[in-house]
Design a protein around this motif. Structure first.
Motif, mmCIF file in Angstrom:
data_model
loop_
_atom_site.group_PDB
_atom_site.id
_atom_site.type_symbol
_atom_site.label_atom_id
_atom_site.label_comp_id
_atom_site.label_asym_id
_atom_site.label_seq_id
_atom_site.Cartn_x
_atom_site.Cartn_y
_atom_site.Cartn_z
ATOM 1 N N PRO A 94 18.127 -12.659 -47.240
ATOM 2 C CA PRO A 94 16.820 -12.495 -46.594
ATOM 3 C C PRO A 94 16.075 -13.814 -46.424
ATOM 4 C CG PRO A 94 16.802 -11.545 -48.806
ATOM 5 C CD PRO A 94 18.216 -11.863 -48.471
ATOM 6 N N MET A 95 16.245 -14.727 -47.412
ATOM 7 C CA MET A 95 15.563 -16.014 -47.337
ATOM 8 C C MET A 95 16.069 -16.805 -46.130
ATOM 9 S SD MET A 95 14.693 -18.210 -50.708
ATOM 10 C CE MET A 95 16.312 -18.707 -51.151
ATOM 11 N N ARG A 96 17.385 -16.764 -45.933
ATOM 12 C CA ARG A 96 17.989 -17.506 -44.827
ATOM 13 C C ARG A 96 17.636 -16.886 -43.477
ATOM 14 N NH1 ARG A 96 21.145 -19.982 -41.776
ATOM 15 N NH2 ARG A 96 22.623 -18.665 -40.713
ATOM 16 N N ARG A 97 17.657 -15.559 -43.429
ATOM 17 C CA ARG A 97 17.346 -14.881 -42.163
ATOM 18 C C ARG A 97 15.896 -15.107 -41.751
ATOM 19 N NH1 ARG A 97 20.414 -9.114 -42.991
ATOM 20 N NH2 ARG A 97 22.475 -9.821 -42.377
ATOM 21 N N ALA A 98 15.002 -15.162 -42.749
ATOM 22 C CA ALA A 98 13.579 -15.312 -42.439
ATOM 23 C C ALA A 98 13.200 -16.760 -42.155
ATOM 24 C CB ALA A 98 12.747 -14.786 -43.599
ATOM 25 N N GLY A 99 14.038 -17.692 -42.573
ATOM 26 C CA GLY A 99 13.690 -19.106 -42.479
ATOM 27 C C GLY A 99 13.791 -19.665 -41.075
ATOM 28 N N SER A 100 13.102 -20.784 -40.875
ATOM 29 C CA SER A 100 13.193 -21.460 -39.588
ATOM 30 C C SER A 100 13.865 -22.802 -39.805
ATOM 31 C CB SER A 100 11.803 -21.690 -39.018
ATOM 32 O OG SER A 100 11.094 -22.578 -39.850
ATOM 33 N N CYS A 101 14.651 -23.240 -38.840
ATOM 34 C CA CYS A 101 15.341 -24.514 -38.953
ATOM 35 C C CYS A 101 15.100 -25.310 -37.687
ATOM 36 C CB CYS A 101 16.835 -24.292 -39.162
ATOM 37 S SG CYS A 101 17.185 -23.628 -40.786
ATOM 38 N N ALA A 102 14.960 -26.631 -37.877
ATOM 39 C CA ALA A 102 14.679 -27.484 -36.730
ATOM 40 C C ALA A 102 15.914 -27.676 -35.864
ATOM 41 C CB ALA A 102 14.150 -28.831 -37.205
ATOM 42 N N SER A 103 17.105 -27.412 -36.412
ATOM 43 C CA SER A 103 18.331 -27.593 -35.629
ATOM 44 C C SER A 103 19.430 -26.691 -36.184
ATOM 45 C CB SER A 103 18.787 -29.053 -35.703
ATOM 46 O OG SER A 103 19.291 -29.332 -36.992
ATOM 47 N N PRO A 104 20.454 -26.408 -35.345
ATOM 48 C CA PRO A 104 21.573 -25.583 -35.843
ATOM 49 C C PRO A 104 22.281 -26.238 -37.023
ATOM 50 C CG PRO A 104 21.646 -25.772 -33.457
ATOM 51 C CD PRO A 104 20.589 -26.710 -33.914
ATOM 52 N N ALA A 105 22.381 -27.586 -37.010
ATOM 53 C CA ALA A 105 23.052 -28.284 -38.122
ATOM 54 C C ALA A 105 22.296 -28.061 -39.424
ATOM 55 C CB ALA A 105 23.149 -29.778 -37.817
ATOM 56 N N MET A 106 20.953 -28.022 -39.332
ATOM 57 C CA MET A 106 20.149 -27.803 -40.530
ATOM 58 C C MET A 106 20.327 -26.374 -41.050
ATOM 59 S SD MET A 106 16.179 -28.862 -41.073
ATOM 60 C CE MET A 106 16.481 -30.588 -40.757
ATOM 61 N N ALA A 107 20.450 -25.430 -40.117
ATOM 62 C CA ALA A 107 20.674 -24.034 -40.514
ATOM 63 C C ALA A 107 21.999 -23.920 -41.264
ATOM 64 C CB ALA A 107 20.680 -23.139 -39.276
ATOM 65 N N THR A 108 23.030 -24.582 -40.748
ATOM 66 C CA THR A 108 24.337 -24.564 -41.408
ATOM 67 C C THR A 108 24.256 -25.241 -42.775
ATOM 68 O OG1 THR A 108 25.350 -24.738 -39.233
ATOM 69 C CG2 THR A 108 26.786 -25.168 -41.105
ATOM 70 N N MET B 250 22.445 -30.797 -29.732
ATOM 71 C CA MET B 250 21.480 -29.847 -29.178
ATOM 72 C C MET B 250 20.620 -29.297 -30.290
ATOM 73 S SD MET B 250 23.668 -26.475 -28.429
ATOM 74 C CE MET B 250 24.335 -25.544 -29.770
ATOM 75 N N THR B 251 19.330 -29.281 -30.023
ATOM 76 C CA THR B 251 18.420 -28.827 -31.062
ATOM 77 C C THR B 251 17.231 -28.110 -30.472
ATOM 78 O OG1 THR B 251 17.486 -31.006 -31.000
ATOM 79 C CG2 THR B 251 18.961 -30.543 -32.812
ATOM 80 N N GLY B 252 16.532 -28.788 -29.566
ATOM 81 C CA GLY B 252 15.260 -28.281 -29.094
ATOM 82 C C GLY B 252 15.301 -26.850 -28.619
ATOM 83 N N GLY B 253 16.281 -26.506 -27.782
ATOM 84 C CA GLY B 253 16.342 -25.168 -27.239
ATOM 85 C C GLY B 253 16.713 -24.127 -28.261
ATOM 86 N N ASP B 254 17.324 -24.567 -29.366
ATOM 87 C CA ASP B 254 17.805 -23.620 -30.369
ATOM 88 C C ASP B 254 16.852 -23.471 -31.547
ATOM 89 O OD1 ASP B 254 20.007 -23.218 -28.891
ATOM 90 O OD2 ASP B 254 21.237 -24.702 -29.916
ATOM 91 N N THR B 255 15.699 -24.149 -31.497
ATOM 92 C CA THR B 255 14.766 -24.063 -32.612
ATOM 93 C C THR B 255 14.238 -22.649 -32.737
ATOM 94 O OG1 THR B 255 14.140 -26.329 -32.218
ATOM 95 C CG2 THR B 255 12.690 -25.040 -33.636
ATOM 96 N N VAL B 256 14.337 -22.108 -33.936
ATOM 97 C CA VAL B 256 13.883 -20.744 -34.168
ATOM 98 C C VAL B 256 12.495 -20.796 -34.790
ATOM 99 C CG1 VAL B 256 14.421 -18.586 -35.350
ATOM 100 C CG2 VAL B 256 16.264 -20.087 -34.598
ATOM 101 N N PRO B 257 11.506 -20.090 -34.201
ATOM 102 C CA PRO B 257 10.173 -20.134 -34.786
ATOM 103 C C PRO B 257 10.164 -19.491 -36.175
ATOM 104 C CG PRO B 257 10.288 -18.473 -33.062
ATOM 105 C CD PRO B 257 11.568 -19.208 -33.026
ATOM 106 N N PRO B 258 9.296 -20.019 -37.090
ATOM 107 C CA PRO B 258 9.272 -19.471 -38.435
ATOM 108 C C PRO B 258 8.727 -18.049 -38.470
ATOM 109 C CG PRO B 258 7.503 -21.051 -38.144
ATOM 110 C CD PRO B 258 8.317 -21.091 -36.911
ATOM 111 N N LYS B 259 9.241 -17.270 -39.403
ATOM 112 C CA LYS B 259 8.727 -15.922 -39.579
ATOM 113 C C LYS B 259 7.828 -15.918 -40.809
ATOM 114 C CE LYS B 259 12.815 -13.761 -37.609
ATOM 115 N NZ LYS B 259 14.023 -12.993 -37.911
ATOM 116 N N ARG B 260 6.860 -15.023 -40.820
ATOM 117 C CA ARG B 260 5.900 -14.975 -41.908
ATOM 118 C C ARG B 260 6.564 -14.682 -43.245
ATOM 119 N NH1 ARG B 260 1.106 -11.439 -39.181
ATOM 120 N NH2 ARG B 260 0.477 -12.989 -37.668
ATOM 121 N N SER B 261 7.621 -13.882 -43.221
ATOM 122 C CA SER B 261 8.220 -13.428 -44.475
ATOM 123 C C SER B 261 8.996 -14.521 -45.204
ATOM 124 C CB SER B 261 9.137 -12.241 -44.213
ATOM 125 O OG SER B 261 10.149 -12.609 -43.319
#
Lengths: 64, 191
Positions: B55-69, B1-12
């Motif tokens: 803060p870098m991790r919280r502000a970042g966007s990832c294409a999938s949960p696996a990438m965030a991990t 699962m990826t698409g529904g969990d994609t988090v949009p990037p934040k400016r910071s």
């Protein structure tokens, strides 16, 4: 391999993200498949066919 | 699962990444200019890495949960690497150590780098999005080719005494540079 993803998506007024959510993949995946940079696996091709309620060969076309 | 969990990037996100590279560059410049010693440099680098990870991790966007991990694991391993390297170099410089202790302290920066390699392996195994997995595998292969090419070329240059000897642990930074270049190339191509 050519495909009609962009046209089919436009007919339904779906964005790439809309389709990605329906397929449970990333928007990057939809973009790569749509632009022909990546050919999906057979299971993903079947999922795409299911989402559009069409046969795989109605969506993906052979390169002539 | 990826698409529904994609988090949009934040400016910071860019701000935190820029801050990280800026602080690393400043610390490096201070060290090269001799304004600070090696130990202080490592401590400052560890503080900069540690304080900017969250803060870098919280502000970042990832294409999938696996990438965030994966990002989380790599950032934590990098922090461990900087910390371990700082402690090891400081102990090596300031104390007369026995061979078993030297063996032990050499593990301090080594084990976190194993963590980075393990994180990459886990990411490839865990990534459910086949295109993202394919993209990472291709970039990893380019990075592998890059490190082999650079290593072989450097080895012969070194053998013919044209360049100085470098330590073998450089394979990881060179591999990471190759990975970064490959991912940049993928981005430029729109992949």
């Amino acid at each position: 391999m050519k495909n009609r993803l962009k046209v089919l998506r436009a007919e339904r007024d779906w964005s790439q993200q809309d389709l990605a959510t329906r397929l449970d993949v990333s928007r990057q995946s939809v973009n790569a498949i749509e632009t022909g940079r990546y050919d999906p696996s057979l299971p993903l091709a079947f999922r795409i066919a299911d989402v559009f309620e069409m046969a795989i060969e109605e969506i993906f076309l052979r390169d002539e | 699962m990826t698409g529904g969990d994609t988090v949009p990037p934040k400016r910071s996100h860019r701000l935190w990444v820029s801050l990280f590279f800026l602080s690393t560059a400043i610390i490096g410049a201070l060290r090269i200019s001799g304004a600070i010693n090696g130990t202080t440099g490592f401590i400052l680098l560890a503080i900069a890495t540690g304080s900017l990870i969250i803060p870098m991790r919280r502000a970042g966007s990832c294409a999938s949960p696996a990438m965030a991990t994966y990002n989380q694991r790599v950032l934590l391993s990098s922090f461990g690497y900087v910390l371990g390297l700082g402690i090891a170099v400081t102990l090596w410089n300031d104390y007369e150590l026995s061979r078993p202790v030297v063996f032990a302290i050499s593990l301090l920066p080594t084990l976190p780098t194993f963590g980075i390699i393990w994180a990459m392996a886990r990411y490839i195994a865990d990534e459910q999005d086949e295109y993202l997995r394919h993209r990472t595998i291709m970039a990893s292969l380019v990075a592998l080719g890059f490190v082999l090419a650079v290593g072989i070329f450097w080895g012969f240059l070194e053998m013919f005494e044209l360049v100085p000897h470098i330590w073998a642990w450089w394979v990881l930074p060179v591999w990471a540079i190759g990975l970064g270049l490959a991912q940049l190339w993928q981005k430029v191509r729109g992949a």
